[in-house]
Design a protein around this motif. Structure first.
Motif, mmCIF file in Angstrom:
data_model
loop_
_atom_site.group_PDB
_atom_site.id
_atom_site.type_symbol
_atom_site.label_atom_id
_atom_site.label_comp_id
_atom_site.label_asym_id
_atom_site.label_seq_id
_atom_site.Cartn_x
_atom_site.Cartn_y
_atom_site.Cartn_z
ATOM 1 N N GLY A 142 0.810 -1.219 0.000
ATOM 2 C CA GLY A 142 0.000 0.000 0.000
ATOM 3 C C GLY A 142 0.837 1.260 0.000
ATOM 4 N N SER A 143 1.884 1.281 0.805
ATOM 5 C CA SER A 143 2.724 2.487 0.842
ATOM 6 C C SER A 143 3.464 2.682 -0.481
ATOM 7 C CB SER A 143 3.698 2.438 2.019
ATOM 8 O OG SER A 143 4.563 1.336 1.893
ATOM 9 N N LEU A 144 3.895 1.589 -1.112
ATOM 10 C CA LEU A 144 4.563 1.706 -2.411
ATOM 11 C C LEU A 144 3.591 2.187 -3.487
ATOM 12 C CD1 LEU A 144 7.085 1.372 -4.137
ATOM 13 C CD2 LEU A 144 6.441 -1.022 -4.473
ATOM 14 N N LEU A 145 2.360 1.691 -3.478
ATOM 15 C CA LEU A 145 1.355 2.144 -4.447
ATOM 16 C C LEU A 145 1.148 3.647 -4.349
ATOM 17 C CD1 LEU A 145 -1.413 -0.596 -4.264
ATOM 18 C CD2 LEU A 145 -0.159 0.103 -6.305
ATOM 19 N N GLU A 146 1.064 4.159 -3.125
ATOM 20 C CA GLU A 146 0.853 5.601 -2.943
ATOM 21 C C GLU A 146 2.026 6.414 -3.469
ATOM 22 O OE1 GLU A 146 -0.137 5.986 1.180
ATOM 23 O OE2 GLU A 146 -2.182 5.253 0.843
ATOM 24 N N GLN A 147 3.233 5.849 -3.463
ATOM 25 C CA GLN A 147 4.401 6.548 -4.000
ATOM 26 C C GLN A 147 4.431 6.521 -5.524
ATOM 27 O OE1 GLN A 147 7.989 4.908 -2.327
ATOM 28 N NE2 GLN A 147 7.180 4.996 -0.251
ATOM 29 N N LEU A 148 3.988 5.407 -6.121
ATOM 30 C CA LEU A 148 4.121 5.222 -7.569
ATOM 31 C C LEU A 148 2.977 5.804 -8.385
ATOM 32 C CD1 LEU A 148 5.416 1.534 -7.694
ATOM 33 C CD2 LEU A 148 6.739 3.631 -8.021
ATOM 34 N N VAL A 149 1.777 5.828 -7.826
ATOM 35 C CA VAL A 149 0.593 6.226 -8.587
ATOM 36 C C VAL A 149 0.088 7.572 -8.098
ATOM 37 C CG1 VAL A 149 -1.766 5.592 -9.198
ATOM 38 C CG2 VAL A 149 -0.050 3.810 -8.918
ATOM 39 N N GLU A 150 -0.137 8.488 -9.035
ATOM 40 C CA GLU A 150 -0.752 9.772 -8.694
ATOM 41 C C GLU A 150 -2.261 9.563 -8.703
ATOM 42 O OE1 GLU A 150 0.439 13.066 -11.147
ATOM 43 O OE2 GLU A 150 2.392 12.126 -11.477
ATOM 44 N N GLY A 151 -2.864 9.602 -7.531
ATOM 45 C CA GLY A 151 -4.300 9.401 -7.476
ATOM 46 C C GLY A 151 -4.720 8.786 -6.163
ATOM 47 N N ASN A 152 -5.819 8.050 -6.207
ATOM 48 C CA ASN A 152 -6.434 7.505 -5.015
ATOM 49 C C ASN A 152 -6.113 6.015 -4.865
ATOM 50 O OD1 ASN A 152 -8.085 7.309 -2.773
ATOM 51 N ND2 ASN A 152 -9.933 6.978 -3.999
ATOM 52 N N VAL A 153 -5.571 5.647 -3.704
ATOM 53 C CA VAL A 153 -5.340 4.249 -3.350
ATOM 54 C C VAL A 153 -6.183 3.974 -2.111
ATOM 55 C CG1 VAL A 153 -3.659 2.524 -2.624
ATOM 56 C CG2 VAL A 153 -2.988 4.299 -4.262
ATOM 57 N N SER A 154 -7.187 3.112 -2.237
ATOM 58 C CA SER A 154 -8.065 2.839 -1.102
ATOM 59 C C SER A 154 -8.011 1.357 -0.729
ATOM 60 C CB SER A 154 -9.497 3.265 -1.417
ATOM 61 O OG SER A 154 -9.933 2.675 -2.614
ATOM 62 N N ALA A 155 -8.089 1.096 0.566
ATOM 63 C CA ALA A 155 -8.061 -0.274 1.071
ATOM 64 C C ALA A 155 -9.389 -0.972 0.775
ATOM 65 C CB ALA A 155 -7.788 -0.270 2.562
ATOM 66 N N THR A 156 -9.301 -2.250 0.446
ATOM 67 C CA THR A 156 -10.470 -3.100 0.239
ATOM 68 C C THR A 156 -10.268 -4.356 1.083
ATOM 69 O OG1 THR A 156 -9.502 -4.314 -1.621
ATOM 70 C CG2 THR A 156 -10.713 -2.288 -2.158
ATOM 71 N N PRO A 157 -11.280 -5.178 1.227
ATOM 72 C CA PRO A 157 -11.093 -6.412 2.000
ATOM 73 C C PRO A 157 -10.004 -7.328 1.420
ATOM 74 C CG PRO A 157 -13.428 -5.980 1.676
ATOM 75 C CD PRO A 157 -12.686 -4.967 0.861
ATOM 76 N N ASP A 158 -9.801 -7.282 0.105
ATOM 77 C CA ASP A 158 -8.809 -8.149 -0.538
ATOM 78 C C ASP A 158 -7.456 -7.481 -0.766
ATOM 79 O OD1 ASP A 158 -10.634 -10.251 -0.720
ATOM 80 O OD2 ASP A 158 -11.446 -9.465 -2.596
ATOM 81 N N GLY A 159 -7.331 -6.190 -0.524
ATOM 82 C CA GLY A 159 -6.070 -5.480 -0.779
ATOM 83 C C GLY A 159 -6.309 -4.012 -0.998
ATOM 84 N N PHE A 160 -6.190 -3.568 -2.270
ATOM 85 C CA PHE A 160 -6.322 -2.147 -2.587
ATOM 86 C C PHE A 160 -7.026 -1.954 -3.923
ATOM 87 C CE2 PHE A 160 -2.625 -2.565 0.085
ATOM 88 C CZ PHE A 160 -2.863 -1.597 1.046
ATOM 89 N N HIS A 161 -7.734 -0.838 -4.015
ATOM 90 C CA HIS A 161 -8.306 -0.389 -5.281
ATOM 91 C C HIS A 161 -7.579 0.903 -5.641
ATOM 92 C CE1 HIS A 161 -11.155 0.169 -8.504
ATOM 93 N NE2 HIS A 161 -11.233 1.432 -8.148
ATOM 94 N N VAL A 162 -7.119 0.987 -6.875
ATOM 95 C CA VAL A 162 -6.340 2.139 -7.339
ATOM 96 C C VAL A 162 -7.106 2.843 -8.451
ATOM 97 C CG1 VAL A 162 -4.154 2.873 -8.361
ATOM 98 C CG2 VAL A 162 -4.197 0.915 -6.805
ATOM 99 N N ASP A 163 -7.206 4.151 -8.340
ATOM 100 C CA ASP A 163 -7.781 4.987 -9.386
ATOM 101 C C ASP A 163 -6.851 6.182 -9.522
ATOM 102 O OD1 ASP A 163 -9.215 6.606 -11.090
ATOM 103 O OD2 ASP A 163 -11.093 6.441 -9.981
ATOM 104 N N GLY A 164 -5.973 6.136 -10.519
ATOM 105 C CA GLY A 164 -4.976 7.194 -10.621
ATOM 106 C C GLY A 164 -4.360 7.277 -12.004
ATOM 107 N N TRP A 165 -3.201 7.919 -12.045
ATOM 108 C CA TRP A 165 -2.510 8.201 -13.304
ATOM 109 C C TRP A 165 -1.044 7.822 -13.207
ATOM 110 C CZ3 TRP A 165 -5.214 10.076 -17.474
ATOM 111 C CH2 TRP A 165 -6.512 10.518 -17.206
ATOM 112 N N MET A 166 -0.506 7.327 -14.329
ATOM 113 C CA MET A 166 0.932 7.099 -14.469
ATOM 114 C C MET A 166 1.313 7.487 -15.893
ATOM 115 S SD MET A 166 1.683 3.514 -12.443
ATOM 116 C CE MET A 166 3.464 3.642 -12.581
ATOM 117 N N ARG A 167 2.556 7.880 -16.065
ATOM 118 C CA ARG A 167 3.051 8.256 -17.385
ATOM 119 C C ARG A 167 4.047 7.224 -17.884
ATOM 120 N NH1 ARG A 167 1.500 13.072 -19.079
ATOM 121 N NH2 ARG A 167 3.058 13.155 -20.711
ATOM 122 N N GLY A 168 3.948 6.899 -19.188
ATOM 123 C CA GLY A 168 4.877 5.955 -19.788
ATOM 124 C C GLY A 168 4.662 5.845 -21.277
#
Length: 101
Positions: free
Chosen positions: A21-47
């Motif tokens: 979870g902490s790594l996701l918040e560093q890598l992805v610009e956007g929202n990282v929210s906890a779920t019962p199974d792990g995390f849901h990510v809604d964000g942006w990355m460039r590549g």
């Protein structure tokens, strides 16, 4: 090759959610929210492309915890690419309401 902004919608599950979870918040610009199974990510990355970004993200997560799973949709330039872990599961035209179209 130019970098493109990709909109990422993903579900991440792992045997070590706190580290991932902490790594996701560093890598992805956007929202990282906890779920019962792990995390849901809604964000942006460039590549350069969706496959490269997916590989980069999953490899980084697996360096922290080897047993991490990623289901992701990357949207840019009117097209959405789906992946399960490293495996592409197809692409489709993005719907008109999706970010990244």
């Amino acid at each position: 090759m130019t970098d493109t902004a990709f909109h990422l919608i993903a579900d991440v599950s792992s045997d070590s959610p706190s580290a991932v979870g902490s790594l996701l918040e560093q890598l992805v610009e956007g929202n990282v929210s906890a779920t019962p199974d792990g995390f849901h990510v809604d964000g942006w990355m460039r590549g350069a492309d969706a496959r490269e970004l997916n590989r980069f993200l999953l490899s980084a997560l697996r360096r922290v915890e080897r047993r991490t799973r990623l289901r992701a949709e990357w949207t840019a330039n009117g097209e959405t690419h789906r992946f399960f872990d490293y495996v592409p599961k197809g692409s489709r035209p993005a719907s008109s309401g999706e970010p990244g179209t």
